[in-house]
Scaffold this active site. Structure first.
Site, short mmCIF file in Angstrom:
data_model
loop_
_atom_site.label_atom_id
_atom_site.label_comp_id
_atom_site.label_asym_id
_atom_site.label_seq_id
_atom_site.Cartn_x
_atom_site.Cartn_y
_atom_site.Cartn_z
N HIS A 106 0.79 -1.33 0.12
CA HIS A 106 0.00 -0.03 0.04
C HIS A 106 0.77 1.32 0.07
O HIS A 106 0.42 2.43 -0.12
CB HIS A 106 -0.86 -0.04 1.21
N ASP A 144 -3.47 -11.20 -1.69
CA ASP A 144 -3.80 -10.32 -0.40
C ASP A 144 -5.31 -10.02 -0.74
O ASP A 144 -5.76 -9.81 -1.68
CB ASP A 144 -3.21 -9.11 -0.25
N HIS A 187 -6.80 -7.09 0.32
CA HIS A 187 -6.71 -5.90 -0.31
C HIS A 187 -6.14 -5.50 -1.69
O HIS A 187 -5.17 -6.41 -1.85
CB HIS A 187 -6.20 -5.03 0.75
#
Length: 482
Positions: free
Chosen positions: A141, A176, A178
């Site tokens: 991220h 993942d 996300h």
């Protein structure tokens, strides 16, 4: 692209025992301790005998600014819990403070996570290994000038930039729960990196990863997003992952692959809402491995830490083509794995909201996009830039960085015992509501503090000096003759 079954490949594994000591703070779901648990479990399964184990160098600011902005990295180097008041404006600017807290040793933590991923890429580039593993990496991220979703430095982007020195095309795959937004953003306008992310979409952090986000400019059609709903199970996941990745391999023809193995897509994850078992998750690793390309395996999210350790241990065994028993061996964290003390987990009875019709529709849309790709775009290769870790070139006058050492370490915890529980008053076994989900920034994996019986070191000159005084860290070292 040719696939092979059961070809045993050389694996190297990066681990630094210090990573497990870093602590995001009371109640924070990201627990670097899970990396130490993973390491200890795979040691007790005996997997260390089948791979080369290295301690990574600490990536320096210069390496990090190959992607991140100078002022952001300077800030990460400077900020500490005791001087936060002097940096309040910058903390806001760089999104540090809530999901991405300031904690003791923050920059060193980033150095270890990044060092393992960059060193792995160098190893792959030099063809000194077929598969490299860094469970402390995978922090997908982090942005160029901003922390996000428990991630500060994007080790994945830095590792891919290293791979691009030797490889015309690099494929990035993210399983993942996300969306892999930081990596997608970094390579959104290039045709040399294809990013493929399978993730929960809708009322969920980070809120990106729409089917229609396909890249821009030269990178148009080189971003692939598969948005998913709650409750996807092994069968559904395999039914989409294999055909999509086969088509990607056929059309893009990468010469290296980076696989982010975030384990928050497992059933029962504290922040997740999928229903995969460890075997289902690992089938992705197995399938990508079957293409026989140089492969970098990284960690990522995973907040039910006993299952994180189970998952990454099993996936290390998959990389090694080694079967390990379901009965867990005794290990330093054995009590975490009760009441069953087994490696594998069962799915829950949650509803799979991904209907066959929905999954098929998305798959067909992605296939249409992939058909727009030119077959294997050509790239004018320049002179190869210097490797990120020059000391690996093996200057004969220097100490041998590959000497085997044995490390005994007393791993002291930096928090009270209950800090390592999975629930922490936030709902044992309960899933968070959607408003919490938006805030629930993705958690990326960091390293652990346990050292293993046979560990190889890759260190900079500075660190070699530090290593001469291991007692400062409560670590005893002795050279073990091969």
């Amino acid at each position: 692209m040719a696939q092979t079954q059961g070809t045993r490949r050389k694996v190297c594994y990066y681990y630094d025992g210090d990573v497990g000591n870093y602590y995001y703070g009371q109640g924070h779901p990201m627990k670097p301790h899970r990396i130490r648990m993973t390491h200890n479990l795979l040691l007790n399964y005996g997997l260390y005998r089948k791979m080369e184990i290295y301690r990574p160098h600490k990536a320096n600011a210069e390496e990090m600014t190959k992607y991140h902005s100078d002022d952001y990295i300077k800030f990460l180097r400077s900020i500490r819990p005791d001087n936060m008041s002097e940096y309040s404006k910058q903390m806001q600017r760089f999104n540090v403070g809530e999901d991405c807290p300031v904690f003791d040793g923050l920059f060193e933590f980033c150095q270890l996570s990044t060092g393992g991923s960059v060193a792995s890429a160098v190893k792959l580039n030099k063809q000194q290994t077929d598969i490299a593993v860094n469970w402390a990496g995978g922090l997908h991220h982090a942005k160029k000038s901003e922390a996000s979703g428990f991630c500060y430095v994007n080790d994945i982007v830095l590792a891919i930039l290293e791979l691009l020195k030797y490889h015309q095309r690099v494929l990035y795959i993210d399983i993942d729960i996300h969306h892999g937004d930081g990596v997608e953003e970094a390579f959104y306008t290039t045709d040399r990196v294809m990013t493929v992310s399978f993730h929960k979409y809708g009322e969920y952090f980070p809120g990106t990863g729409d089917l229609r986000d396909i890249g821009a400019g030269k990178g148009k059609y080189y971003a692939v997003n598969y948005p998913l709903r709650d409750g996807i199970d092994d069968e559904s996941y395999e039914a989409i992952f294999k055909p999509v990745m086969s088509k990607v391999m056929e059309m893009f023809q990468p010469s290296a692959v980076v696989l982010q193995c975030g384990s928050d897509s497992l059933s029962g994850d504290r922040l997740g809402c999928f229903n995969l078992t460890i075997k289902g998750h690992a089938k992705c690793v197995e399938f990508v491995k079957s293409f026989n390309l140089p492969m970098l395996m990284l960690g990522g999210g995973g907040y039910t830490i006993r299952n994180v350790a189970r998952c990454w241990t099993y996936e290390t065994a998959v990389a090694l083509d080694t079967e390990i028993p379901n009965e867990l061996p005794y290990n330093d964290y054995f009590e975490y794995f009760g009441p069953d003390f087994k490696l594998h987990i069962s799915p829950s009875n949650m509803t799979n909201q991904n209907t066959n019709e929905y999954l098929e529709k998305i798959k067909q849309r992605l296939f249409e996009n992939l058909r727009m790709l030119p077959h294997a775009p050509g790239v004018q290769m320049q002179a190869i830039p210097e490797d990120a870790i020059p000391e690996e070139s093996g200057d004969e006058d220097e100490d041998d960085p590959d000497k085997r050492i044995s490390i005994c370490s007393s791993d002291k915890r930096i928090a009270c015992e209950e800090e390592f529980s999975d629930s922490e008053e936030e709902g044992e076994g309960g899933r968070k509501n959607s408003s919490n989900f938006k805030k629930a920034k993705r958690v990326k994996t960091e390293d652990e503090k346990e050292k293993d019986p046979e560990e190889k070191k890759e260190v900079t000159e500075e660190e070699k000096t530090k290593e001469e005084k291991p007692e400062a860290k409560g670590v005893k070292e002795e050279v073990k003759l091969a």
